[in-house]
Motif scaffolding. Sequence first.
Motif: not given
Length: 626
Positions: A266-270
């Motif tokens: 669940n690696d997410v860049e915002t």
Amino acid sequence: MEQRTWIEPEPGPNSGYLQKFRLYETRANFYIIGRDKNRTCWRLLKIDRLEPSDLNILEDSTIYSEIECCDLLKRINEGNKSTGGLKFVTTCYGIVGFIKFLGPYYMLLITKRRKIGAICGHTIYAITKSEMIPIPHSTVRSNMAYSKNENRYKKLLCTVDLTKDFFFSYSYHVMRSLQRNLRENETGQSLYETMFVWNEFLTHGIRNHLKNTLWTVALVYGFFKQVKLSVSGRDFKLTLIARRSRHYAGTRYLKRGVNEKGRVANDVETEQIVFEDVPEGCPVQISSVVQNRGSIPLFWSQETSRLNIKPDIILSKKDVNYQATRLHFENLVKRYGNPIIILNLIKTREKKPRETILRAEFANAIKLINKDLAEENHLKFLHWDLNKHSRNKATNVLVLLGKVAAYALNLTGIFYVQVTPPLRPGLLLNEPFFEKNVCGEWSLNSSCNKIEDADNLEKDISNCSSNSSGDCSVKNLSYRNEDVDILESEVRNGSSGAIRNFSFKPPMFQKGVLRTNCIDCLDRTNVAQYAYGLVALGHQLHALGLIDVPQIDLDSTLADDLMKFYETMGDTLALQYGGSAAHNKIFSERRGQWRAATQSQEFFRTLQRYYSNAYMDAEKQDAINV
């Protein structure tokens, strides 16, 4: 010599990019005709259909005019009349890739698209419809093409719905942050190999063979939303982008923690981008800020259970030196620079230890890693039990999180620059306000102001980092008014002023990142990311000269609007990873929603997530793996 105020424009963002395609077929070949938006450049791609199992592609190096291209198609039709001639198959908007299971190759095409936004003249699209077309002619296909296993794999791939949450651009590198796009001049193949391009494998063959990316589009998976807002009577565009990593990707209980390569689930860049709403082609001020979320980088898991709605957390002790954890943070430093600020939102006390097991282990890992780092590069570990604070009616969780966010933002800064659209890669590389430091890194020169440090808070964090537990509770930081005053200091002295005043302002750069996690990195994490986004928005609008003070009131309409966008993003990311919309209790209460309605909604989402995890995730995971 007069300093250049605005960056010179380039030719239109659509020149040199093939954006519309027509697929034709003969018995022997597929022909794809591609053209640019201005209809000035026409190219031809030929794909062999008589080879049953291999992929043979030939690109015509000639650049045709529209008339020349029509003549070419007529000649192809004449030459194939004995076998049925040339037939039109479909209009398409890019190749997603090629894939082979047990039988023939298939071609994945975008057949309908819709515009979802634009970043300084570069259009961003979502997919409305796609098609998977077998390459070999039906007369040469093997029996394997119709086998049960072949159909199973095809069905699995089609389970990944390309019309949901995938987006792309022909001319803007949407897989990278705005700051990286303007400071680095990467093009072509290297862009597809980044962690946020989900069809990297599907396009690998054609990219390697043709040595270009003219015919394919790079798909990013996550969330994209762009809206027009106003503050003090002035309009601006806000873009919220979430990029989900393709590494260690999967569903909630089947992908937890970290793998051996340091990749987390669940690696997410915002990224939050703000720019003036000005006529196309006019000089524009633009700002962005990036934050990150990802699973706790330890080896841990939870068994999917149809009997237990909250399965036990199992912590593995196989990585006693935390090598995978180190790799993860080294990768974050490589991507964002220092400092890395970790906001850990999990519980501090439980009747039956679950989250607290990970809390203690995570603190030990950070303590051990920091021993091997120079003091200025220490990981800054903040622990704040969001559940505990949200149960206290006297506590305004968003106010407290805002103070933590302000501390982090003062350490990392934001990105701000003035440009003349269209943006182009590496646009800032040779600007006079850059200089290289001794490490060979680009940085602002001494004439540029820096964001003020939150000295008192930083001292507290340093003390916490060196204490015996390696942990830091930020509860004391949240109540100190003198620190709050420091945290709310201006991003840059004198950077306000009329929006139409095109005087030169040096750029600002983000260095480092805030990394937030809870257990799932969905519900609590999304609340914290909103708080950070709101604090950042105040600084961004102040840098653009739209507001006089770098702060947005939590009770303002603008804060409510931003909360809705983060809530929508949170729901989207939660559905992707957890199988239900996010638990938005804090947001619901903030809107004044009836408590009974909120509790009913939360209960339904818990059941929906449980059903998805127990009964649907295995097939969903298989589809992602394919």
